[in-house]
Design a protein around this motif. Structure first.
Motif, mmCIF file in Angstrom:
data_model
loop_
_atom_site.group_PDB
_atom_site.id
_atom_site.type_symbol
_atom_site.label_atom_id
_atom_site.label_comp_id
_atom_site.label_asym_id
_atom_site.label_seq_id
_atom_site.Cartn_x
_atom_site.Cartn_y
_atom_site.Cartn_z
ATOM 1 N N TYR A 1 0.828 -1.202 0.000
ATOM 2 C CA TYR A 1 0.000 0.000 0.000
ATOM 3 C C TYR A 1 0.865 1.256 0.000
ATOM 4 O O TYR A 1 1.856 1.338 0.718
ATOM 5 N N ALA A 2 0.475 2.218 -0.813
ATOM 6 C CA ALA A 2 1.145 3.520 -0.833
ATOM 7 C C ALA A 2 0.083 4.595 -0.977
ATOM 8 O O ALA A 2 -0.922 4.409 -1.660
ATOM 9 N N VAL A 3 0.294 5.720 -0.318
ATOM 10 C CA VAL A 3 -0.685 6.804 -0.366
ATOM 11 C C VAL A 3 0.049 8.139 -0.378
ATOM 12 O O VAL A 3 1.130 8.268 0.202
ATOM 13 N N THR A 4 -0.524 9.121 -1.063
ATOM 14 C CA THR A 4 0.024 10.475 -1.101
ATOM 15 C C THR A 4 -0.985 11.434 -0.486
ATOM 16 O O THR A 4 -2.170 11.385 -0.821
ATOM 17 N N TYR A 5 -0.513 12.294 0.414
ATOM 18 C CA TYR A 5 -1.359 13.291 1.060
ATOM 19 C C TYR A 5 -0.939 14.686 0.620
ATOM 20 O O TYR A 5 0.250 14.974 0.506
ATOM 21 N N ILE A 6 -1.917 15.524 0.415
ATOM 22 C CA ILE A 6 -1.661 16.953 0.252
ATOM 23 C C ILE A 6 -2.631 17.658 1.187
ATOM 24 O O ILE A 6 -3.846 17.569 1.008
ATOM 25 N N THR A 7 -2.111 18.308 2.215
ATOM 26 C CA THR A 7 -2.967 18.947 3.213
ATOM 27 C C THR A 7 -2.505 20.375 3.465
ATOM 28 O O THR A 7 -1.299 20.652 3.475
ATOM 29 N N PRO A 8 -3.435 21.295 3.662
ATOM 30 C CA PRO A 8 -3.049 22.673 3.990
ATOM 31 C C PRO A 8 -2.294 22.715 5.317
ATOM 32 O O PRO A 8 -2.575 21.935 6.226
ATOM 33 N N PHE A 9 -1.324 23.611 5.419
ATOM 34 C CA PHE A 9 -0.574 23.780 6.661
ATOM 35 C C PHE A 9 -1.488 24.372 7.724
ATOM 36 O O PHE A 9 -2.236 25.321 7.468
ATOM 37 N N ASN A 10 -1.425 23.821 8.936
ATOM 38 C CA ASN A 10 -2.284 24.256 10.032
ATOM 39 C C ASN A 10 -1.450 25.040 11.044
ATOM 40 O O ASN A 10 -0.774 24.465 11.891
ATOM 41 N N GLN A 11 -1.485 26.367 10.956
ATOM 42 C CA GLN A 11 -0.697 27.226 11.837
ATOM 43 C C GLN A 11 -1.135 27.085 13.291
ATOM 44 O O GLN A 11 -0.312 27.079 14.211
ATOM 45 N N GLN A 12 -2.437 26.940 13.509
ATOM 46 C CA GLN A 12 -2.959 26.824 14.871
ATOM 47 C C GLN A 12 -2.450 25.549 15.540
ATOM 48 O O GLN A 12 -2.088 25.551 16.720
ATOM 49 N N SER A 13 -2.405 24.461 14.776
ATOM 50 C CA SER A 13 -1.913 23.200 15.324
ATOM 51 C C SER A 13 -0.441 23.313 15.706
ATOM 52 O O SER A 13 -0.019 22.833 16.767
#
Length: 239
Positions: A220-232
């Motif tokens: 299994y392989a997966v690619t993520y693209i997620t917005p940067f979370n400054q609050q986190s």
């Protein structure tokens, strides 16, 4: 990495880097020249981007990044990018049983002392290009889906769920790795080896959990693209 896969990931990266200020991609001919590949290879990469909802072709105008592509997290893997026509589901079993205490909580269902609430539980084997790639075990409340049958299990569960008049909202997904059990290895026609366990809590638009699933996937392989979370980041740095 195959050329199509490289072009796909590179274009996704460029899109999120803002390499196309007008949100219009270069022509297929230009991309083929840039990547030193045939137009056929470029077309395959663009076809996958279109299927993922990242781009759209406007007749007579060109290929554009879709309006919402940059605002939403993007997760794609070999399965989510594959047309349903190339996926086959084989049901191993479909049965009814009482919902467990944890499942009752997840589905927000209260047991009637005189008649326990029942669950559908099914196990199916998924094949792509005639190769077994994963097992899926899913639990769904009988009261929500009284007519679940083998045809639905061996087809698209998402399509079946939406055919009942409900709209799917989102999934809460957890990933972890573990060694295949002997039974899982037998169903997957492989030796015992590490596998990716993908657990999903499936939710309707009214916030009702309608299914709990666990997929056991090999290679299994997966690619993520997620917005940067400054609050986190700020929260984690302050601890």
């Amino acid at each position: 990495m195959k050329k199509t896969e490289f072009i796909l990931q590179d274009l996704v990266s460029k899109i999120y880097q803002g390499a196309f200020p007008t949100n219009k991609l270069p022509t297929e001919r230009s991309l083929a020249s840039y990547y030193q590949v045939s137009r056929y290879t470029v077309q395959n990469a663009l076809k996958e981007l279109n299927a993922m909802g990242v781009i759209q072709a406007k007749h007579g105008s060109g290929i554009y990044v879709t309006p919402d592509a940059l605002n939403n997290p993007l997760v794609f893997n070999a399965l989510t990018r594959m047309p349903y026509s190339e996926i086959q589901n084989q049901m191993i079993y479909l049965k009814q049983r009482p919902l467990t205490a944890n499942e009752l909580q997840n589905f927000d269902i209260h047991n009637d002392d005189s008649q326990p609430q029942l669950a559908w539980e099914f196990l199916r084997r998924r094949l792509s290009h005639y190769e077994v790639t994963e097992l899926e075990r899913t639990v769904m409340p009988v009261r929500l889906f009284p007519h679940l049958d083998q045809a639905a299990v061996e087809g698209s569960i998402q399509q079946f769920v939406q055919s009942t008049g409900h709209r799917i909202s989102h999934y809460i997904t957890t990933y972890q790795t573990r060694l295949l059990t002997r039974e899982e290895a037998q169903h997957l026609a492989t030796k015992r080896q590490p596998a990716m366990i993908i657990s999903n809590r499936c939710i309707w638009e009214n916030s009702q959990v309608y299914a709990l699933s666990e997929n056991v996937a090999i290679n299994y392989a997966v690619t993520y693209i997620t917005p940067f979370n400054q609050q986190s980041l700020a929260y984690r740095m302050s601890r």
